[in-house]
Scaffold this motif. Structure first.
Motif, PDB file in Angstrom:
ATOM      1  N   LYS A  97      -2.295   5.417   7.904  1.00  0.00           N
ATOM      2  CA  LYS A  97      -2.688   6.390   7.125  1.00  0.00           C
ATOM      3  C   LYS A  97      -1.719   7.185   6.107  1.00  0.00           C
ATOM      4  CE  LYS A  97      -4.989  11.033   7.573  1.00  0.00           C
ATOM      5  NZ  LYS A  97      -5.526  12.062   8.280  1.00  0.00           N
ATOM      6  N   TRP A 131      -2.627   9.154   3.350  1.00  0.00           N
ATOM      7  CA  TRP A 131      -2.998  10.161   2.605  1.00  0.00           C
ATOM      8  C   TRP A 131      -4.356  10.727   3.534  1.00  0.00           C
ATOM      9  CZ3 TRP A 131       0.461  12.183  -0.901  1.00  0.00           C
ATOM     10  CH2 TRP A 131       0.071  13.287  -1.498  1.00  0.00           C
ATOM     11  N   ILE A 161      -7.302   8.340   3.196  1.00  0.00           N
ATOM     12  CA  ILE A 161      -6.858   7.020   2.610  1.00  0.00           C
ATOM     13  C   ILE A 161      -5.979   6.319   3.638  1.00  0.00           C
ATOM     14  CG2 ILE A 161      -5.513   5.598   0.683  1.00  0.00           C
ATOM     15  CD1 ILE A 161      -5.809   8.106  -1.260  1.00  0.00           C
ATOM     16  N   ALA A 164      -4.146   2.206   4.595  1.00  0.00           N
ATOM     17  CA  ALA A 164      -3.733   0.908   4.054  1.00  0.00           C
ATOM     18  C   ALA A 164      -3.250   0.217   5.137  1.00  0.00           C
ATOM     19  CB  ALA A 164      -2.505   1.122   3.172  1.00  0.00           C
ATOM     20  N   SER A 193     -11.497   8.366   6.962  1.00  0.00           N
ATOM     21  CA  SER A 193     -11.183   7.879   5.535  1.00  0.00           C
ATOM     22  C   SER A 193     -12.237   7.289   4.932  1.00  0.00           C
ATOM     23  CB  SER A 193     -10.137   7.076   5.706  1.00  0.00           C
ATOM     24  OG  SER A 193      -8.985   7.419   6.264  1.00  0.00           O
ATOM     25  N   ILE A 218     -11.483   5.754   1.732  1.00  0.00           N
ATOM     26  CA  ILE A 218     -10.910   4.592   0.973  1.00  0.00           C
ATOM     27  C   ILE A 218      -9.772   3.872   1.780  1.00  0.00           C
ATOM     28  CG2 ILE A 218      -9.342   4.071  -1.063  1.00  0.00           C
ATOM     29  CD1 ILE A 218     -10.539   6.303  -2.424  1.00  0.00           C
ATOM     30  N   ILE A 244      -7.230   0.360   1.632  1.00  0.00           N
ATOM     31  CA  ILE A 244      -6.400  -0.467   0.717  1.00  0.00           C
ATOM     32  C   ILE A 244      -6.074  -1.671   1.460  1.00  0.00           C
ATOM     33  CG2 ILE A 244      -4.278  -0.727  -0.950  1.00  0.00           C
ATOM     34  CD1 ILE A 244      -4.287   2.574  -1.143  1.00  0.00           C
ATOM     35  N   CYS A 290     -13.178  -0.041  -0.892  1.00  0.00           N
ATOM     36  CA  CYS A 290     -12.274  -0.940  -0.470  1.00  0.00           C
ATOM     37  C   CYS A 290     -11.587  -1.348  -1.842  1.00  0.00           C
ATOM     38  CB  CYS A 290     -12.582  -2.070   0.241  1.00  0.00           C
ATOM     39  SG  CYS A 290     -11.210  -2.951   1.203  1.00  0.00           S
ATOM     40  N   LEU A 340      -2.897   2.777  -4.841  1.00  0.00           N
ATOM     41  CA  LEU A 340      -2.752   4.451  -4.333  1.00  0.00           C
ATOM     42  C   LEU A 340      -3.193   5.257  -5.443  1.00  0.00           C
ATOM     43  CD1 LEU A 340      -2.260   5.908  -1.830  1.00  0.00           C
ATOM     44  CD2 LEU A 340       0.025   6.026  -2.439  1.00  0.00           C
ATOM     45  N   ALA A 353      -6.774   5.234  -5.766  1.00  0.00           N
ATOM     46  CA  ALA A 353      -7.583   6.005  -4.650  1.00  0.00           C
ATOM     47  C   ALA A 353      -7.398   7.452  -5.109  1.00  0.00           C
ATOM     48  CB  ALA A 353      -6.804   5.465  -3.290  1.00  0.00           C
ATOM     49  N   LEU A 395     -10.770  10.001  -5.299  1.00  0.00           N
ATOM     50  CA  LEU A 395     -10.908  11.356  -4.574  1.00  0.00           C
ATOM     51  C   LEU A 395     -10.386  12.608  -5.441  1.00  0.00           C
ATOM     52  CD1 LEU A 395      -9.079  10.181  -1.257  1.00  0.00           C
ATOM     53  CD2 LEU A 395     -11.270  10.132  -1.770  1.00  0.00           C
TER      54      LEU A 395
END
Length: 280
Positions: free
Chosen positions: A163, A165, A168, A170, A198, A200, A202, A233, A266, A269, A273
């Motif tokens: 995590k 953020w 978000i 990854a 989340s 998003i 990555i 994604c 990032l 992303a 947001l």
């Protein structure tokens, strides 16, 4: 009339134990770092006692007799345990075959008739060799269990979902993507999306050595599964050689946001947001 070899073994069990221990302790490959001599003696005594008690006139030349089930159970437990402890197949095999040497040694001392000695020795050799096969089979099974467990642990370690953020997550992918690993990747990613709420995800493929049509299909499946969970994604880590391969193979990634680096992904992303990072 009781079999001659059985009478010898019952009478000389203590001598067999001592001879067997001497053979094991004299072996150059003895692993005192994995098992103490006292534990080895206790383990050997348990097996020898079960073996002598199971022997009778009807099964001395029949290793498949149900009377030997306790012996097989003890051998199997020893083999699996040794496989997990790090013993080699040779070391585990020597444990069983040194028992055969001890049994034959005692027979040679007590049976003076050459023909009788030959007959009884053949029966013991056949019996212990059969137990040796069982030992190797269970050792391999134990080693396979170790390898499978280590493979699962490595797979989990190599597919960490982070995590980065609020909203978000990854997933850095290291190594080749195959069907089994893709399943693990998807399960880990989707679970984290649910737990962190989340929107998003990555997928960073900087650590993927090469992308072919099969790897691309696995990536597309992961992207589709992510979207079904309501998350967008982004694929990052698209190196020049990967971009050329994707174009050459005619793989359509036009519907997916792709970025060259994780930092760029990032940043995208944050933009999606409506977040802004300001340097103080």
């Amino acid at each position: 009339m009781k079999n001659e070899a059985i009478k010898v073994f019952q009478k000389r069990k203590k001598n067999i134990q001592e001879t067997w221990m001497k053979l094991q302790l004299s072996d150059e490959s003895l692993r005192e770092d994995l098992m103490t001599n006292e534990d080895l003696r206790r383990q050997s005594d348990e097996l020898l006692t079960a073996f002598v008690e199971a022997l009778d006139d009807n099964n001395i030349d029949d290793p498949r007799s149900s009377n030997f089930d306790p012996v097989v159970d003890i051998l199997s437990a020893i083999s699996i345990s040794r496989a997990k402890q790090g013993y080699t197949p040779r070391e585990t095999g020597f444990y069983v075959f040194s028992l055969k040497d001890a049994l034959l040694h005692i027979l040679q001392q007590d049976i003076k008739d050459p023909q009788e000695l030959y007959t009884q020795s053949l029966k013991i050799i056949k019996l212990i060799d059969s137990f040796g096969v069982t030992t190797f089979e269970t050792f391999i099974k134990g080693r396979e269990e170790v390898i499978l467990r280590q493979t699962d642990e490595i797979t989990e370690i190599s597919t960490p979902v982070i995590k980065v953020w609020d909203g978000i997550v990854a997933l850095p992918i290291i190594g080749t993507l195959d069907s089994a690993r893709t399943q693990v990747v998807m399960e880990s990613l989707l679970q984290q999306i649910v737990e962190s709420s989340s929107s998003i995800a990555i997928l960073d493929i900087s650590g993927v050595p090469a992308v072919d049509s099969l790897v691309a299909q696995h990536l597309l499946k992961t992207v589709s599964a992510t979207r079904l969970m309501g998350a967008e994604c982004i694929i990052s880590g698209i190196r020049p050689e990967i971009a050329q391969t994707v174009v050459h193979l005619g793989i359509d990634l036009s519907g997916i946001i792709t970025k060259a680096s994780l930092a760029s992904a990032l940043k995208t992303a944050f933009s999606i947001l409506h977040l802004q990072v300001i340097k103080k």
